[in-house]
Structure formats: structure tokens, C-alpha cells
Write an enzyme that holds these catalytic residues in place. Structure first.
Site, PDB file in Angstrom:
ATOM      1  N   ARG A   1     108.241  21.379  17.858  1.00 59.04           N
ATOM      2  CA  ARG A   1     106.825  21.025  17.728  1.00 59.04           C
ATOM      3  C   ARG A   1     105.986  22.209  17.211  1.00 59.04           C
ATOM      4  O   ARG A   1     105.014  22.036  16.493  1.00 59.04           O
ATOM      5  CB  ARG A   1     106.303  20.597  19.115  1.00 59.04           C
ATOM      6  CG  ARG A   1     105.047  19.816  19.156  1.00 59.04           C
ATOM      7  CD  ARG A   1     104.939  19.115  20.540  1.00 59.04           C
ATOM      8  NE  ARG A   1     105.489  19.962  21.604  1.00 59.04           N
ATOM      9  CZ  ARG A   1     104.750  20.758  22.388  1.00 59.04           C
ATOM     10  NH1 ARG A   1     103.460  20.800  22.260  1.00 59.04           N
ATOM     11  NH2 ARG A   1     105.334  21.489  23.335  1.00 59.04           N
TER      12      ARG A   1
ATOM     13  N   ALA B   1     102.174  30.741  27.888  1.00 54.67           N
ATOM     14  CA  ALA B   1     101.294  31.778  28.433  1.00 54.67           C
ATOM     15  C   ALA B   1     102.028  33.117  28.529  1.00 54.67           C
ATOM     16  O   ALA B   1     101.480  34.166  28.170  1.00 54.67           O
ATOM     17  CB  ALA B   1     100.787  31.352  29.809  1.00 54.67           C
TER      18      ALA B   1
ATOM     19  N   GLN C   1      99.212  37.635  37.103  1.00 53.23           N
ATOM     20  CA  GLN C   1     100.480  36.905  37.177  1.00 53.23           C
ATOM     21  C   GLN C   1     101.192  36.865  35.825  1.00 53.23           C
ATOM     22  O   GLN C   1     102.423  36.930  35.766  1.00 53.23           O
ATOM     23  CB  GLN C   1     100.182  35.487  37.698  1.00 53.23           C
ATOM     24  CG  GLN C   1     101.384  34.600  37.896  1.00 53.23           C
ATOM     25  CD  GLN C   1     101.737  33.860  36.649  1.00 53.23           C
ATOM     26  OE1 GLN C   1     100.881  33.538  35.830  1.00 53.23           O
ATOM     27  NE2 GLN C   1     103.028  33.586  36.479  1.00 53.23           N
TER      28      GLN C   1
ATOM     29  N   HIS D   1      97.419  36.483  40.917  1.00 53.68           N
ATOM     30  CA  HIS D   1      97.947  36.144  42.235  1.00 53.68           C
ATOM     31  C   HIS D   1      97.450  37.180  43.251  1.00 53.68           C
ATOM     32  O   HIS D   1      97.349  38.367  42.938  1.00 53.68           O
ATOM     33  CB  HIS D   1      99.479  36.216  42.250  1.00 53.68           C
ATOM     34  CG  HIS D   1     100.167  35.054  41.608  1.00 53.68           C
ATOM     35  ND1 HIS D   1      99.513  34.003  41.026  1.00 53.68           N
ATOM     36  CD2 HIS D   1     101.505  34.784  41.480  1.00 53.68           C
ATOM     37  CE1 HIS D   1     100.402  33.133  40.555  1.00 53.68           C
ATOM     38  NE2 HIS D   1     101.614  33.587  40.808  1.00 53.68           N
TER      39      HIS D   1
ATOM     40  N   CYS E   1     107.075  36.101  39.767  1.00 48.58           N
ATOM     41  CA  CYS E   1     105.775  36.793  39.713  1.00 48.58           C
ATOM     42  C   CYS E   1     105.281  37.221  41.100  1.00 48.58           C
ATOM     43  O   CYS E   1     104.843  38.362  41.298  1.00 48.58           O
ATOM     44  CB  CYS E   1     104.742  35.912  39.029  1.00 48.58           C
ATOM     45  SG  CYS E   1     104.705  34.213  39.619  1.00 48.58           S
TER      46      CYS E   1
END
Lengths: 340, 340
Positions: free
Chosen positions: B40, B14, B323, B243, B129
């Protein structure tokens, strides 16, 4: 054993239907039950002890013959109708804000100030839900060390706006879950699913909301602490029916964590849920999904307030409680039990 | 203008994907971009300035020729791989916790301590954060009156647990919306939809979580305030990616609300959203749905802390910020811009 004629004003709402269930659960000595609501609900029925009870339209004449009236209506209806109940000879336990700060009206959390019931003049008020949930665990700590200041941030469930608030959140969750547009909010000022609304009630000149000032105003009256200072921030969160609160306390005298833990473990109405790390197989603390639809205030995350310059006089904790039960209906029925 | 070879370690998460977007949005002078991730993901592509960039497997040799490395991997991978990036001659801006409290590593919020970049020895850390979101609006108030104590309760979004946390909350909302059983939680310790989890990170001996102690520890380092005292309670809430924090401050010196409002209105990185009642057509305050996917910290509910015995030295406010952006990726790219 004497039996009482009990009426519920606003019997069809989230709090009213819970009051009916609490009367049954707490084995209140009800001889006759009267369910009062708006004309829209009159003629419908609700179940009590296995029998269907027909709902009557709320009106002054409906209080004739009542011993106890439990008020679960809004402030305006409470002010309009409940004086008639007192005139008819009933004792009223009212959940609205209408009479809470009236000096002639006791404001009662049975675990804290049951004795105040003695000086009622017909009406006893039930405190605000967030106030009850913060004060039930604050009181046993106060008895140890004298609380003088509270800094509280709330995480309040949709149920605080009644059945329409819960229905609105459920509809928003359903729409988001299906990938559909969120229906226009009505019970709340904004979308609640995946959001937070930091306003409950109207603003005063200082920038506090009415909900935020209740904790200080009602807390002073309930705990008999006219100097209690409270800084509260009330926030609506996307949770269905348990309120949670982050509470930081400052005391007059020193209090150890052991004393605090002991006081909470032995306090009526409180369940201490505070296991972590090595102490248990897994960390445990109060969460709304665990505290919904039961009557205790769960307390955890108990620790020193490490920011307090008087190191031995600061405590902080987290608590959760069912807003409809102990925050409203359960507390009202507990008060009614003090009357019989 | 010089162009730089920039690598993102953990490019597919993210924060990593947001860093890539921020490099483009902030028009960072990227000559060549290298996207590093686990085996991966190697061979897959991500888009940058309209071109597909092939992801490489993260390994020490991959940092050869890099000028700047943005770290968006977890603590273990950061510790394992980033020293190799420094050895290869790159300057690292790392979002993990691994190096934040290392006295050799600056910890930087550009609006507060941009100058600390000057003494780096290869690594600069990006703060936590929740720390960034609380400190960006605290700093302009500190400059007026000197902050000495913070009492903070957080309302932290699922995105704090990365893409898997967001996916878990979305799946739970979908299940609840369809009336199905909530899938077993994996990213979080418990169900998050219609719930609150008052634990983020492991517990220390005092009962604070690692996330809660970051605000004090990182705040002291960033603001150069070794005595700063912080009582923080961190709570995960069912919100996707902003947040929010309820912040109560105590100052060394008096501060009026007008001074506070003026300081916040003029502060970089801050948007003051604080209209109520008569001042505007409707009440306005920061909410997560409005602050997601943008770079400012919104501040509102600004008012006196009426519980502070030194009445002119207490302020309380509510703030929200994205965030993933200002809480992580945006701040890291801002730091990188200080380097070029």
C-alpha cells in the site's frame, strides 16, 4: 418517622450539590433543608425534591435549629464555621481534612467502621476520596488475612479539585480538540489534557505529598491498624470524575485468590468486575467511564502479587470509584444515615 | 569512515519514521537507505537528509546488499521476513516481540548491557517500551544496592498502539471538544479520552497481561538477574506519546537517598528532575508533556518506600520517557551504533 433539619455547608460546589442529590436518592428523612454558601451564591436557588431552595450566606447563626450539618467546604471554612454548628446542637459530618486526624473525631467509612460513629462529640469526618476508594475493597480482604502493607499508585480525576478542576479539564479538551492554544492552567499546576501531574498537595520533608500520606494516616485510624504501612504515589490524570487505583497488598496470613474473590463478591459497597478471556464474551475490568455517577467501588484485575517472596500473602488489584459520590458525598450521607 | 546500507522494515509507522529521523540525528554512517513497507505504501516517499527516498514493498529479496536492518514491523511480519535479512548477510535490530526471549538473541538497552551485542547471531532485539523506560533508571540504583523486587504501575500513552492509536485519541479529543459523540474505538478496546484502560495485551492464566509480564521476563534477561521478581500493572492513559511509571524497588543491600540521587544524576540516559518546595522556585517533576520528543528518561519523586519493613532497602520513584524515541526508535539506533 422523625424528620431532621439538615444543612449543607458549601452547597454549590461539586460535592455540595452531590450531597443534596444523595439526600434525595437515599431518601434521607429531611424535614427542612438549609443550603449555605458564600455571599456570592446567596439568594440563588437549588432544586430539592422538586422545590427550589434559596441559598443562604454561610455564617454561625445559620446553624440555629439544625440537627445535621454536612460540610462540603474547604479546610479553612470548615475550621472557621463548623464549631458553631456543634455549639448550636447539630451533629456535623465534614468532608474537609480539617478534623480528620483529631483524636476526638471519628473518621468513618460505613462499610468498615460504622461503630465509630458512637463516640463522636459533635463532629464526624468523612475520609479523603482516594482513601475511601482504596479501603472499601481492601477491608474485606483484611478481614480474611490481615493487611499489613499497601503499595498504591493512584490515577485521580479532575473532580478531586472540585468543579473548577473539571471545568479546566473540559476547557483544555475543547481547546485541544479545536486545535487552539491550551488556556493557562489555574486549578492545576500544569496542563492536564494529554498529560499527568504526579503531585497532589504539598510535599513533606520525606518527599511525600499530603495526599499520599492520607492513605496511611487515615487508613490506620479507619481500620484500627496503627502499624499499617503504606507507600502511595498520587497522580492526577486527564479523567473527569472517577478515581482509579493500582493496589498491591501484603497480608499477615495466607489468602487464596478464591478467598479474595469470594470476600470481594460479598462485600458491601464493592462490585467485582473481573472477567477475562474464556470466562466471558469479552474482557471486563473497571474503567472510569463506567464507574462515574454511581456509588459502588468496582474491583478487577485481581491476581497474586507474583513479586511477593511470601507467595500466598500477596494480592494485587485495580479499582475505580466515583470521586464525588462514594469518594465524598455518598459516604457523608451514609454516615448521616447512621445518626438517625 | 565506512558507510552502511541500512534498511527500515515498517518504515511508514510511528516507530519506523522515528528510526529514520534518529539515523539522521545520531549521524549514523548511512551510505544507502532502504525504506520497506506494505504494498500500500510502496512508491510513496519519505525524506532523509533532505532527499526523497522511494518506499519499496517489503519482501525477502529487498534485503539483498543490506548491512543493517532495523525492524519496526509487527510480530508476524518480523517472524516472516527478518530471517531472510539474516540470510542475506544483514544484522537485524528488531523492535517487535518476536525474538526477544529467544536465548540465541541478545536483548539490549545500551546503557545497561551493551556487551550482549557481541554474541548475536544475526538478530538483536529491542526491548518493550515500558521495560526500557523503567529499567534505564533502575539500573544505576541496582549497581549500588542490587535490585531484587519491583512493583510497577504504568501510565502508558496512546503511541504504544502506533500511529493509529495516536490518531484515535486525537479524534476522540476533537469529538469531545466539539461536544460530539465519541467515534467507535478501533485501536483500543474502549474510549480512551477521559478514561483509563487497565489492559494492554492478552491475559495469561495468572491474570497478568502480556505487557505486564514483559517487565519481569525482559528485565531478567537484560539485567542478567534470573531471580528478579516484578509485579506490574499496565494501564493505557489518555496521553499522546510519553509513557510514565510509578516504580517501587526493593534492594539486597542498604541504599541511602543520597546514594540513589547521586547514581541517577550521573547515569547515562537519565535526567533527574526532582526539585520541590524550598529547593526551587517551584516544584518540578517529570511530566509527559515535557518528556515527549526527546531521548532521556526523566526521573523524579525520588523517596524512601516508607512501607518497606527493611527501611534502608526500599526506594520509590516516578519516571517518564518518550515511548516512540527511547522506548523504541532511539534505543534501536543506539544498538545499531554499537555494531559499527
Amino acid at each position: 418517622m422523625k424528620e431532621y433539619t439538615v444543612a449543607i455547608l458549601g452547597a454549590t460546589g461539586a460535592v455540595g450539590t452531590q450531597m443534596l442529590a444523595c439526600l434525595e436518592e437515599q431518601e434521607f428523612p429531611v424535614g427542612k433543608i438549609k443550603l449555605l454558601a458564600s455571599a456570592r451564591s446567596a439568594g440563588k436557588t437549588l432544586s430539592f425534591r422538586g422545590e427550589e431552595v434559596v441559598i443562604e450566606e454561610a455564617a454561625p447563626a445559620a446553624f440555629e435549629g439544625c440537627d445535621i450539618v454536612l460540610g462540603a467546604a474547604d479546610d479553612a471554612i470548615a475550621k472557621q464555621l463548623l464549631p458553631a454548628a456543634v455549639e448550636a446542637g447539630a451533629t456535623v459530618v465534614d468532608n474537609s481534612h480539617a478534623f480528620r486526624m483529631d483524636p476526638e473525631v471519628p473518621l468513618v467509612i460505613p462499610e468498615i467502621n460504622a461503630d465509630d460513629v458512637s463516640w463522636h462529640k459533635g463532629i464526624i469526618s468523612n475520609p479523603n476520596c482516594a482513601t475511601i476508594i482504596a479501603l472499601v475493597p481492601t477491608w474485606p480482604l483484611h478481614k480474611v488475612a490481615g493487611v499489613k502493607r499497601m503499595i498504591v499508585s493512584t490515577y485521580q480525576a479532575a473532580s478531586g479539585a472540585g468543579a473548577p478542576g473539571m471545568a479546566e479539564l473540559e476547557a483544555q479538551i475543547a481547546a485541544m480538540g479545536r486545535g487552539e492554544a491550551i488556556p493557562e492552567p489555574k486549578a492545576f499546576a500544569a496542563q492536564l489534557v494529554s498529560n499527568l501531574i504526579p503531585q497532589i498537595g504539598g510535599f513533606d520533608d520525606e518527599g511525600y505529598t499530603s495526599e499520599e500520606m492520607k492513605l496511611q494516616n487515615e487508613g490506620r485510624k479507619i481500620m484500627h491498624l496503627p502499624e499499617l504501612a503504606v507507600c502511595c504515589t498520587c497522580v492526577r490524570v486527564p479523567v473527569l470524575r472517577s478515581h482509579s487505583e493500582s493496589v498491591t497488598l501484603e497480608f499477615e496470613r495466607d489468602i487464596t485468590l478464591e478467598e479474595a474473590r469470594e470476600a470481594l463478591a460479598g462485600a458491601p459497597g464493592v462490585k467485582l468486575v473481573d472477567d477475562r478471556g474464556a470466562e466471558s464474551a469479552h474482557d471486563r475490568f473497571p474503567m472510569p467511564i463506567d464507574t462515574s455517577d454511581q456509588d459502588l467501588i468496582w474491583v478487577g484485575r485481581l491476581r497474586r502479587d507474583i513479586s511477593n517472596p511470601e507467595a500466598a500473602r500477596g494480592i494485587t488489584f485495580w479499582c475505580c470509584g466515583d470521586q464525588i459520590r462514594k469518594g465524598a458525598a455518598t459516604n457523608a450521607v451514609q454516615i448521616a444515615k447512621l445518626l438517625v
